[in-house]
Design an enzyme around this catalytic site. Structure first.
Site, PDB file in Angstrom:
ATOM      1  N   GLY A 117     -32.184   8.112  51.029  1.00 12.81           N
ATOM      2  CA  GLY A 117     -33.296   7.160  50.980  1.00 12.81           C
ATOM      3  C   GLY A 117     -33.763   6.753  52.363  1.00 12.81           C
ATOM      4  CG  ASP A 118     -34.938   2.738  53.141  1.00 14.76           C
ATOM      5  OD1 ASP A 118     -33.891   2.983  52.508  1.00 14.76           O
ATOM      6  OD2 ASP A 118     -35.320   1.579  53.397  1.00 14.76           O
ATOM      7  CG  ASP A 142     -34.386   1.179  45.014  1.00 15.36           C
ATOM      8  OD1 ASP A 142     -33.866   1.049  43.897  1.00 15.36           O
ATOM      9  OD2 ASP A 142     -33.774   0.956  46.079  1.00 15.36           O
ATOM     10  CG  MET A 184     -30.188  -1.715  40.258  1.00 12.33           C
ATOM     11  SD  MET A 184     -29.213  -0.271  40.732  1.00 12.33           S
ATOM     12  CE  MET A 184     -27.615  -1.015  40.935  1.00 12.33           C
ATOM     13  CD  GLU A 237     -31.455  -4.827  42.699  1.00 10.88           C
ATOM     14  OE1 GLU A 237     -30.331  -4.951  42.225  1.00 10.88           O
ATOM     15  OE2 GLU A 237     -31.775  -3.891  43.482  1.00 10.88           O
ATOM     16  NE  ARG A 291     -26.799   4.081  42.680  1.00  5.46           N
ATOM     17  CZ  ARG A 291     -26.201   3.260  43.556  1.00  5.46           C
ATOM     18  NH1 ARG A 291     -26.861   2.218  44.007  1.00  5.46           N
ATOM     19  NH2 ARG A 291     -24.999   3.489  43.977  1.00  5.46           N
TER      20      ARG A 291
HETATM   21  O1  F6P Z   1     -31.262   1.554  46.557  1.00  5.64           O
HETATM   22  C1  F6P Z   1     -30.716   1.887  45.328  1.00  5.64           C
HETATM   23  C2  F6P Z   1     -29.959   0.725  44.730  1.00  5.64           C
HETATM   24  O2  F6P Z   1     -29.465   1.121  43.476  1.00  5.64           O
HETATM   25  C3  F6P Z   1     -30.767  -0.569  44.616  1.00  5.64           C
HETATM   26  O3  F6P Z   1     -31.663  -0.546  43.545  1.00  5.64           O
HETATM   27  C4  F6P Z   1     -29.669  -1.574  44.526  1.00  5.64           C
HETATM   28  O4  F6P Z   1     -30.066  -2.840  44.998  1.00  5.64           O
HETATM   29  C5  F6P Z   1     -28.610  -1.000  45.427  1.00  5.64           C
HETATM   30  O5  F6P Z   1     -28.868   0.376  45.550  1.00  5.64           O
HETATM   31  C6  F6P Z   1     -27.193  -1.188  44.949  1.00  5.64           C
HETATM   32  O6  F6P Z   1     -26.357  -0.661  45.905  1.00  5.64           O
HETATM   33  P1  F6P Z   1     -24.790  -0.503  45.731  1.00  5.64           P
HETATM   34  O7  F6P Z   1     -24.545   0.706  44.880  1.00  5.64           O
HETATM   35  O8  F6P Z   1     -24.291  -0.335  47.107  1.00  5.64           O
HETATM   36  O9  F6P Z   1     -24.290  -1.735  45.036  1.00  5.64           O
END
Ligand code: F6P
Length: 364
Positions: A117-118, A142, A184, A237, A291
Site C-alpha cells: 500500500g502507500d 482501503d 475498515m 472505523e 482482509r
Molecule cells: O490498511 C488496511 C487496514 O486493514 C485498515 O483498513 C486498518 O485500519 C488497518 O489496516 C488494520 O491494520 P492491522 O492489521 O495492523 O491491525
C-alpha cells in the site's frame, strides 16, 4: 540467469497470492528468469541468515484463491526504520537501506517487485532513489491510492461488508433494532460507502464527512413509527463527529507506526443515548474478516493483470514506477505521482451523490 525478488509489505490483502502467481507464471515464459520471494516484506533480506525462497510454478500453482500471502508480510519496521533494542532495554530504529541494497546486489538480484500500500510504495520510492531497480504493485483494501482506478482486495472487502449488512438487516428487522456495522478503511470511507449503497443502509458515516450526532438521531428516528422499525448504520472505523476526533490508540509495538482505529460505533451509540435516543441498538465490528480469506473473482482478475504487467515492466526495465490500472489499460506511473496524495472520498464523488439520491444519511 536473471533474478527478480518479490516482497509483500503492509497489511495482508485478498489477491496477494494471485499477484505472486501471475508474476511467476509470466516469468516462466522467459527462458532466463528466476523469481525469488523475500519472507515478511524485506525482513527476509535483512535477517541473518536471510530468508529468501524460490518461487517456481510448482510452488505457486493453485494459490490464486488463497487469502493472505505465502511469503508473509509485516507492517512493523522496514529497511529505513529497523527496530533495535538498546542496552538499557529501550528501543530505537536504524536505517539499514544501504546495507539491504548491497545485499540484494550481492544476491545477483536484477530487480525487485514490491507489492504493498502507500507505506510500501513510499519505501519503494526511497529505495529507487538510492539506485534499486524496483517496481511497485498497489495493494490495499482501503482503496486509498490515487493514481490507480482500483487496488486489488478492495472489492473483496466491500463484498464481505455488504454480506454483513445483508445479515444485519434481517436480524435488525426482526427485533426492531438499530444495528451499527463498523468497517475498515483507515482514513478513507470507500468500503463503508460502497457497502452502504450495496446493502441499502439508512445511514453511512465516513471520515471525509464528519457527522452531526443530531442528524444521525433524526435519520434513525424517521425509520420508526409507533415504536416499529429498524435501521442499519455503516460506520467507517475512521469516522468522527464534527466537533471531535477519531477513536484510536497508539500501538505499543516498536516500529508499528499506524494508529489503531476502532470503537467509533460504541461512541456513537453512547452519544445517541445521551441526547435521548431510546431505540435498542447493537454493534458489529467487522475487523480483519474483511482482509482474510478468498478474493472474489474481480480481485483475482485484477491481481493477475497487475502481476503480469509488473513482470513485463521488469522486462522493459521500467523501474521507479508503480503499476496502475487506468481502465482499460495497465500502465506504469512514477512512485512520486503514486504517493503524492491519497484517494479519499470527496463531497462531489459520484457515489456520494448516489448515496444521497437513495436517501442515505451521511451524517451532515
Ligand atoms: O490498511 C488496511 C487496514 O486493514 C485498515 O483498513 C486498518 O485500519 C488497518 O489496516 C488494520 O491494520 P492491522 O492489521 O495492523 O491491525
Amino acid at each position: 540467469m536473471k533474478r527478480v525478488l518479490v516482497a509483500t509489505g503492509g497489511g495482508d490483502c485478498p489477491g496477494l497470492n494471485a499477484v505472486i502467481r501471475a508474476i511467476v507464471y509470466r516469468a516462466s515464459q522467459e527462458k532466463d528468469w528466476e523469481v525469488l520471494g523475500s519472507i515478511q516484506a524485506f525482513n527476509g533480506v535483512l535477517w541473518e541468515p536471510p530468508e529468501i525462497v524460490v518461487l517456481d510454478r510448482k510452488k505457486v500453482a493453485g494459490i490464486h484463491f488463497r487469502g493472505g500471502t505465502i511469503i508473509e508480510t509485516t507492517n512493523i519496521g522496514g529497511p529505513f526504520a529497523w527496530p533495535v533494542k538498546n542496552d538499557d532495554g529501550t528501543w530505537t530504529t536504524v536505517d539499514r537501506s544501504d546495507e539491504m541494497i548491497r545485499k540484494i546486489k550481492y544476491m545477483n538480484i536484477d530487480a525487485v517487485i514490491n507489492i504493498g500500500g502507500d507505506g510500501s510504495q513510499r519505501i519503494s520510492k526511497r529505495l529507487y532513489d538510492k539506485g534499486l531497480n524496483i517496481i511497485g504493485v498497489p495493494k490495499t483494501i482501503d482503496n486509498d491510492l490515487r493514481s490507480t482506478d482500483s487496488t486489488f482486495g478492495f472489492q473483496t472487502a466491500v463484498q464481505v461488508a455488504t454480506d454483513a449488512v445483508d445479515k444485519l438487516v434481517t436480524t435488525a428487522a426482526s427485533h426492531n433494532r438499530v444495528f451499527f456495522l463498523e468497517v475498515m478503511g483507515r482514513d478513507a470511507g470507500w468500503i463503508a460507502l460502497n457497502a452502504a449503497v450495496a446493502g441499502g443502509a439508512e445511514v453511512c458515516l465516513i471520515p471525509e464527512i464528519p457527522y452531526d450526532i443530531n442528524k444521525v438521531f433524526e435519520a434513525l428516528e424517521r425509520r420508526f413509527h409507533h415504536d416499529r422499525g429498524f435501521a442499519v448504520v455503516v460506520v467507517a472505523e475512521g469516522a468522527r463527529p464534527i466537533d471531535g476526533e477519531t477513536v484510536s490508540e497508539k500501538s505499543d509495538i516498536v516500529g508499528y507506526e499506524n494508529k489503531i482505529l476502532g470503537g467509533i460505533s460504541r461512541k456513537i451509540m453512547k452519544d445517541l443515548k445521551k441526547i435521548g435516543f431510546k431505540r435498542e441498538m447493537r454493534e458489529t465490528v467487522l475487523g480483519h474478516l474483511q482482509r482474510g480469506g478468498v478474493p472474489i473473482a474481480y480481485d483475482r482478475v485484477l491481481s493477475a493483470q497487475f502481476g503480469v504487467k509488473a513482470f513485463e515492466m521488469v522486462l522493459n526495465k521500467e523501474y521507479g514506477k508503480m503499476v496502475s490500472y487506468q481502465h482499460p489499460n495497465f500502465v506504469g506511473v512514477p512512485f512520486e505521482e503514486a504517493i503524492k496524495e491519497p484517494n479519499l472520498v470527496t463531497p462531489d464523488t459520484a457515489l456520494v451523490k448516489t448515496a444521497r439520491g437513495l436517501g442515505i444519511c451521511l451524517g451532515n
